[in-house]
Every structure is written in C-alpha cells, then in structure tokens.
Design a protein around this motif. Sequence first.
Motif, mmCIF file in Angstrom:
data_model
loop_
_atom_site.group_PDB
_atom_site.id
_atom_site.type_symbol
_atom_site.label_atom_id
_atom_site.label_comp_id
_atom_site.label_asym_id
_atom_site.label_seq_id
_atom_site.Cartn_x
_atom_site.Cartn_y
_atom_site.Cartn_z
ATOM 1 N N SER A 38 -8.051 7.949 -6.966
ATOM 2 C CA SER A 38 -7.535 6.636 -6.320
ATOM 3 C C SER A 38 -5.971 6.209 -6.609
ATOM 4 O O SER A 38 -5.606 6.442 -7.640
ATOM 5 C CB SER A 38 -8.598 5.436 -6.811
ATOM 6 N N THR A 39 -5.699 5.609 -5.322
ATOM 7 C CA THR A 39 -4.316 5.343 -5.421
ATOM 8 C C THR A 39 -3.932 4.441 -6.931
ATOM 9 O O THR A 39 -2.895 4.585 -7.520
ATOM 10 C CB THR A 39 -3.718 4.839 -4.231
ATOM 11 N N ASP A 72 2.364 8.932 -6.340
ATOM 12 C CA ASP A 72 2.619 10.440 -6.004
ATOM 13 C C ASP A 72 3.631 11.010 -6.572
ATOM 14 O O ASP A 72 3.656 12.282 -7.172
ATOM 15 C CB ASP A 72 2.432 10.812 -4.474
ATOM 16 N N ALA A 91 0.797 -1.184 0.029
ATOM 17 C CA ALA A 91 0.009 -0.065 -0.085
ATOM 18 C C ALA A 91 0.934 1.136 -0.140
ATOM 19 O O ALA A 91 0.413 2.308 -0.763
ATOM 20 C CB ALA A 91 -0.971 -0.089 1.239
ATOM 21 N N GLU A 114 7.012 5.105 5.228
ATOM 22 C CA GLU A 114 5.559 5.325 5.055
ATOM 23 C C GLU A 114 4.866 4.105 5.564
ATOM 24 O O GLU A 114 3.823 4.344 6.267
ATOM 25 C CB GLU A 114 5.439 5.654 3.514
ATOM 26 N N GLU A 162 2.555 1.748 -3.290
ATOM 27 C CA GLU A 162 1.600 2.034 -4.451
ATOM 28 C C GLU A 162 1.419 3.790 -4.282
ATOM 29 O O GLU A 162 1.531 4.645 -5.287
ATOM 30 C CB GLU A 162 0.511 1.368 -4.320
ATOM 31 N N ARG A 163 1.230 3.924 -3.045
ATOM 32 C CA ARG A 163 0.822 5.349 -2.853
ATOM 33 C C ARG A 163 2.091 6.601 -3.173
ATOM 34 O O ARG A 163 1.760 7.353 -3.876
ATOM 35 C CB ARG A 163 0.343 5.456 -1.409
#
Lengths: 220, 220
Positions: free
Chosen positions: A108-109, A20, A12, A34, A15-16
């Motif tokens: 959405s991510t 970004d 997660a 993170e 991916e985020r």
Amino acid sequence: MASDHTRSAILAAAERLYADRGFGDVTLRDIVAEAGVNLAAVNYHFGSKDELIAELFVTRSIATNRERLRELKAAEEEGGGRAPIEVILRALVGPTLRGCLGPENQRSTAARFMIRASIESVPPIRRIKNREIDHLRKFAGAMRRSLPDRSDVDVYWGLNFALAMAHHTIRESERLTKLSEGKCDLDDVEDVVARVVSVATMALTAGRTEQKAPSKVAAR
Amino acid sequence: MASDHTRSAILAAAERLYADRGFGDVTLRDIVAEAGVNLAAVNYHFGSKDELIAELFVTRSIATNRERLRELKAAEEEGGGRAPIEVILRALVGPTLRGCLGPENQRSTAARFMIRASIESVPPIRRIKNREIDHLRKFAGAMRRSLPDRSDVDVYWGLNFALAMAHHTIRESERLTKLSEGKCDLDDVEDVVARVVSVATMALTAGRTEQKAPSKVAAR
DNA sequence: TTGCAATTCAAACAGTTGTATGAAACTATC
DNA sequence: GATAGTTTCATACAACTGTTTGAATTGCAA
C-alpha cells in the motif's frame, strides 16, 4: 473550498512518488505531472513543499498514535489503572508494525510512504517526530505504573529497546529478508509483534520478582 | 602525489561540516571554503561529491568492521570454534556503540559523522551499507555455531534485534536523554553495551535449555 | 635551467530547484 | 446575468547545484 479535487490529487500523487522513489529525487514538477495539475497549485494549496510533506506525514502519524493511545487506554481501564506490561508494549509497537508490515500493507502506498519516512529523514518530518516525546511519555507513565518495582532508568531503556526493535525491523525489513534468505517471514505481522513484545517484556522483567504475583511489597 | 595536503584538508572539512549540519545542506562550496581550497579540487581528487562522501564513510566503517571481526575471531578461537553468545553479541554491537557514544567520542568529529550517517541516509552511504550483508553473515554463522539448538529463524531475529537496539540507541540518543530527563546515562558506553548484549542474549536463549551447561549433546 | 607532469585556480557551464506573479477561467451568490 | 471570490494556468524568476574547462602555477627530475 469547492471539491478539493486538486488538493487531494496532489496529496495522492506526492505520497505515491515519495513512496516509490524517496524524498531525495522527487521534485514538485514530478508531483504536479503525476497529479495532472499546475505547478503553482502546490504552493497555492499547501504554502510550500515542506508543508506538503509535513501534511502527508502528520496525517498517517496521528492515525497511528491515536490507535496506540486507544489500545493503551483500553488496557489500563480494564486493569483498573494498571495494565500488564505485555499489553502496554503491544499497544506501543503493534499499530506501527501493522501499519508498515504485512502482505497487503507492504504494497500500500501509505505503508511504503511511512517506511520511506522512517529511512530517509527530511527536515519537515524530523520536526514532527521531535514533538512525539510527549506522546511517548504517556507510555513511559503506563509502564511505570505497570512495573512499580522497576527503576525509571530500566523502564526508559525498555521503552527505548521496544521502539528500537519495531522501527529497525520496519526500516531494515528488506535486509532481514535477504540476510535470512526469506526464512524470516515479515508478512506475518502478528508474529513480528509477538517477538518484539516478548523480547521487550523480558528486557523489562528479567532479574526481578515475577510481576503477576509480586512478593516484595516492602518499599513498594 | 606530493603532500596530500589538499586531499586531507577536504576530507577533514567535509567530515566536520557533515557532522555539524548534516548531508542535506552542505554544498561543495561550503566544504572548499572550510578547507581553504579551490572548488575544482574536490572533483580533481575524488571524482565527484558522492565519491567523497563514500570515502569518508568507508574509512570509518571498515575500521569498525575490522574491530568487530577481530573480537569475533578472538572469541571463537578461544572457544575452539564456538564462542559464548554473549561474547559474539558484544563483538557485534560493542565497536559500533563505542565508536559513536561516550563522553569523548560523542564530541569527536568522526563519531558525530557516523551518527549523521546513521540518521540521514544518502545514496552513496546506502550503497555501502547494502554491501554489509556479507559481513553480517559471519556473525550469523558464529551465532548458529554458538546456539546449535536454536532455529535459523530465531538466530536471524536475535541478530536483527541486537543491531536494532544498538543502532536505534545511537540514532535516538538525544531523544532518550530528553525523554528520561537525563536519567539514562549514554556516556557510560559499557553500561549501554551490557544492556544491549543482555537483552539480545535473553532474546536468543529464552525458552530453551541453559547454554552454559548444555544437556543435549545428541548431535555433536 | 629546462621540461614535464601534477596540481591549483578563476570562471563559466548547464541544469535544476522551489517560489512568485498576474492574467485567465471558473463558481456561486445576489 | 453581473459580480466577487476562488482556483487554475503559463511563465518567469532568482538562486543554487555539481561539474567542467583551460589557463596558471607549482614541484621535481634531467
């Protein structure tokens, strides 16, 4: 195997962050910070950084491909082995566009990650994309069955152009918005799909007899 | 200033290496080794690695853009301020395609470098591409003048699709060749240009009155 | 030739990167 | 509750990166 907590926290977070900031300037240390896990956890659970990226991309990518094939299969079964070209094209570009565009998906991510993966092209992702040819061959086959009068070359070009419009629109959606000063509404995904399908259909049927009622059955 | 020998040796070596191996795994040390110059020479002559990449890309890119504008201007002057949409589209995608595709260009360093720049997207190149919008606006304007009946939104979408087909074909030329088992001849550049222009023209004129003989002369 | 600026050079710098290690902590089984 | 296997952790590693430095060299003008 236990709870998978660390593993999915890494996925997660990665991916985020990739969504970004892009692949270029996100390090393993950024990811584990993170995710709130230890640095060594990435190599323990995934083997290497590249395998982590590959797993992220593969997960999203097989979901899209499955949906594409589902729509294709449904269309061909309904038409007794031969589907209308518009429906085939919609199965080809629809899932991809819906997965990346649209008001809710856009933020959405997962969507932003896939847009990144389409803009920047890192080795592990490129390797996976190269395996996509077999998948595309199924669509080429369906298109040939749908347009028996059309030459193979024309079919391949049509497929190429359909993918071109879909992927380029995703990749350059920001630029199109800026260029058109917001007049092109990329949040209306179904409108985008309809435009791409419409143009690709014209590319594949122009200068030939109407497909719906073929008059030339001579050489087949 | 002297002989520029070192400077141009670096440029040539960098372009060749980037074309061959991509931006990802070519270091300054690789470049200076290939050029036969000292490591510090890059920073002395270019300031930084990014500025070297930017100079490489800008050089090729303004050449293409100049040719595009030349063709556009010639077409509009001949038509008294309004050029046929096919000719505008040809001016838009022709120079780009000719610069990257074709039997001799395909193997030229410059062409392969530009293909790389279109596949991988590194920050210095992305920055330059973002400035390209003003350039595209000129084509959007010409297209609007050519198709006064057409809505702005349709024109922008047509422009977007034309660029999509051209760039995607360049970027994925290898995949298209493999998918079509060599049946799609990407060495025949003029055929590719004709296909892109033809489809983009259809996208921009479908469902409207024929442009060659406009029946609605109401305004203007 | 002398002097001065432009250029080249070897070397080091400072920082970052992905990965490996071995001990510690945890978890479930018997 | 001891044990075996899994997972976590701090830390070190080894290599590579773009960039800087200051001295050496070059080329040209006075």
